[in-house]
Scaffold this active site. Structure first.
Site, mmCIF file in Angstrom:
data_model
loop_
_atom_site.group_PDB
_atom_site.id
_atom_site.type_symbol
_atom_site.label_atom_id
_atom_site.label_comp_id
_atom_site.label_asym_id
_atom_site.label_seq_id
_atom_site.Cartn_x
_atom_site.Cartn_y
_atom_site.Cartn_z
ATOM 1 N N ASN A 21 33.427 -0.037 12.705
ATOM 2 C CA ASN A 21 32.685 1.041 12.069
ATOM 3 C C ASN A 21 32.347 2.145 13.070
ATOM 4 O O ASN A 21 32.999 3.188 13.095
ATOM 5 C CB ASN A 21 31.422 0.485 11.415
ATOM 6 C CG ASN A 21 30.703 1.514 10.566
ATOM 7 O OD1 ASN A 21 31.006 2.702 10.617
ATOM 8 N ND2 ASN A 21 29.749 1.078 9.799
ATOM 9 N N ASP A 22 31.365 1.896 13.913
ATOM 10 C CA ASP A 22 30.883 2.961 14.793
ATOM 11 C C ASP A 22 31.979 3.537 15.691
ATOM 12 O O ASP A 22 31.965 4.728 15.997
ATOM 13 C CB ASP A 22 29.717 2.444 15.651
ATOM 14 C CG ASP A 22 28.519 2.056 14.783
ATOM 15 O OD1 ASP A 22 28.395 2.629 13.680
ATOM 16 O OD2 ASP A 22 27.734 1.188 15.189
#
Lengths: 465, 105
Positions: free
Chosen positions: A391-392
């Site tokens: 994600n990040d």
């Protein structure tokens, strides 16, 4: 020098050389195993040589300790699942830190009994390695508990936390000062060890799971430094050299990891990154509207008729234990003539190089795994970027939202591919609790569900497409 | 004092050797590197042997020596075993599948 001393010193020199060569061989996957064997051989020589040390008067504790410790180490190392590797490494690291602190405590007993003179040349290393060893031991246990999910992986924070930590640090310094100025009592020394253990616990509590690659490398370097300083207390060159090598390696990795997140070490240690802040959930919940969700069949067709696919694995792949399914999918795609590569972000997962080990376990050839700088220019010419549980590290906000907490972090440019497929359990924001605008990009399709399940279905669907 | 300075010399040189050797390890091998260095700091087992073998300080001394030995042995044996397990999985193209090397494609 007696003959024994000469032989011992020579043996330890050979050990140091073998350790350095071993680490050198670790720089290529082709020679890495040989490197580990060399280091193992070096350790064997050191232990065998020490058996002839005339300072050893009793064998009982040595043998009992070895008979208890060796099977615990070996069995847990063989049985642990590859996905649980970060916590295993943390645990072994803590054991080393604890051992260094105990060895120094033993040396303190020698000073107390008058066997060793009570000069600062002996006391200073004893005190320092006890402090650092205890911090490493307790800190590693907390890191283990967080990674093993015995406790929450989120940062644990409370008001006045930094003040409390500072007070504990001051207590440690005061106790250390007392011991060094000749107040040689077991209770003061015990207090010093206890306060150091406490600092280890309190120091790691506010650090979140996604920052574990930094913490584990840092604790690794702590143990190395503790062992090196123990070497000063024992006047043992081999301990100084080996401990320092580890300390240097840990420091280097820590800096690499912090750079890969574009954050200072101070920010990682004290920033409580990823703590759930009020308001973070608001915008995240409101913005779920613009995402497109896709079916397994849609995605499989898209993948099967691509020329080039880049797979971006993250911690979610590890949690779902999806690495074998991912390899199957990659193989099925390659059978159809699709070019497949893996993009590995330096801080994907919970320890440095985490994704590489998992994919290696699943038999993905290492030459298919590409580092960030190498793969980023290739996304433009890629049909599909398949994001599995990351994600990040794919969040474009790091590039263009200056007030985002991850602004400036180097990311994988998945949004430059023709299509982006994101496999995700739900729309919950990632660890950092930040919105990912990637999900609302018109090029992006979301495939919701358990990563392992989704990837297995994709692999089967690609084969029959 | 003379000994201390010799030791400090060794320490400083080891820092440089450490940085030099380790900066060449690719990120792909960072986990095995961490795990191997983890095993290497298990060299503290030498110190543990000396403390456990010195038999000083009565019951407390025994407890400390024994605990140091147990922890250090776990560190050494576990560290090397886990590194070996990781490294045996790293294979190049053409070596996948059966595990027998068939040469690089």
């Amino acid at each position: 020098m007696t003959t024994t001393q000469i032989v011992l010193t020579a043996a330890y020199l050979v050990t140091a050389i073998l350790f350095i060569l071993g680490l050198k061989f670790l720089s290529s996957p082709k020679t890495a195993r040989r490197g580990n064997l060399l280091a193992m051989f070096g350790m064997l020589i050191a232990v065998a040589a020490t058996c002839f040390d005339t300072h050893i008067l009793s064998w009982r504790d040595i043998l009992i300790g070895a008979v208890i410790g060796a099977p615990i180490g070996f069995v847990s190392a063989r049985l642990v699942k590859m996905t649980a590797m970060p916590q295993m490494v943390a645990l072994f690291n803590g054991a080393g830190g604890g051992a260094a602190a105990l060895v120094s405590s033993g040396e303190f007993l020698k000073v107390l009994s008058g066997q060793t003179p009570a000069s600062w040349v002996t006391l200073l290393p004893i005190v320092l390695s006890t402090i650092i060893g205890c911090i490493s031991f307790a800190g590693s246990l907390i890191a283990f508990a967080k990674l093993q999910e015995l406790m929450t992986g989120r940062p644990i924070t409370y008001t006045g936390q930094q003040v409390v930590n500072a007070l504990v640090l001051i207590a440690i310094l005061a106790l250390a000062g007392l011991v060094l100025t000749g107040h040689l009592t077991p209770s003061l020394f015990g207090g010093l060890a206890a306060a150091s253990l406490l600092l280890g616990v309190l120091g790691v509590l506010p650090i979140g799971g996604a920052d574990m690659p930094v913490v584990i490398s840092l604790l690794n370097s702590f143990t190395g430094v503790a062992v090196a300083i123990t070497g000063f207390a024992l006047s043992s060159t081999v301990l100084i050299i080996s401990g320092t090598l580890v300390g240097a390696s840990g420091t280097l990795l820590t800096m690499l990891m912090a750079t890969a997140m574009n954050r200072s070490l101070t920010n990682v240690l004290f920033g409580a990154f990823g703590s759930v802040k009020a308001g973070a959930a608001g915008p995240a919940a409101a913005s779920g509207a613009g995402v497109r969700s896709a079916s397994v069949e849609d995605v499989a067709t898209l993948l099967a008729y691509s020329r080039k696919v880049i797979i971006v694995p993250g911690y979610g792949m590890a949690v779902a234990q999806a690495q074998h399914a991912v390899r199957e999918l990659a193989q099925n795609l390659e059978k159809r003539g699709v070019e497949v590569a893996f993009a590995i972000h330096p801080v994907a997962g919970r320890m440095p190089g985490h994704m590489n080990v998992l994919l290696a376990e699943a038999n993905v050839p290492y030459d298919q795994l590409k580092e960030m700088d190498e793969i980023n220019p290739q996304f433009e010419h890629t049909d599909v970027a398949l994001v599995i549980g990351a994600n990040d590290v794919t969040n474009p906000a790091a590039r263009n939202v200056p007030n985002s907490p991850i602004y400036g972090m180097p990311i994988l440019d998945v949004d430059k591919a023709q299509h982006v497929i994101v496999l995700k359990r739900s729309m919950n924001p990632g660890f950092a609790g930040i919105d990912n605008p990637l999900y609302e990009n018109p090029k992006t399709m979301m495939l919701f569900g358990d990563a392992k399940d989704s990837v297995s279905k994709l692999a089967a669907a690609v084969q029959s497409a | 004092m003379e000994l201390l300075f010799t030791e400090l010399t060794v320490f400083v040189l080891a820092i440089f050797v450490g940085f030099e050797v380790i900066s060449k390890v690719p990120s792909m091998l960072h986990t095995p590197l961490m795990s191997a260095t983890n095993a290497i700091h298990g060299i503290v087992v030498v110190g543990a042997m000396l403390v456990a073998g010195a038999a000083i300080g009565g019951a407390v001394g025994h407890a400390i020596g024994l605990a140091a030995m147990i922890l250090a042995t776990i560190n050494v044996v576990g560290g090397f075993a886990v590194t070996e397990r990781m490294l045996e999985m790293f294979k190049g193209r053409g070596q996948t599948g059966t595990g027998t090397p068939k040469g690089r494609a």
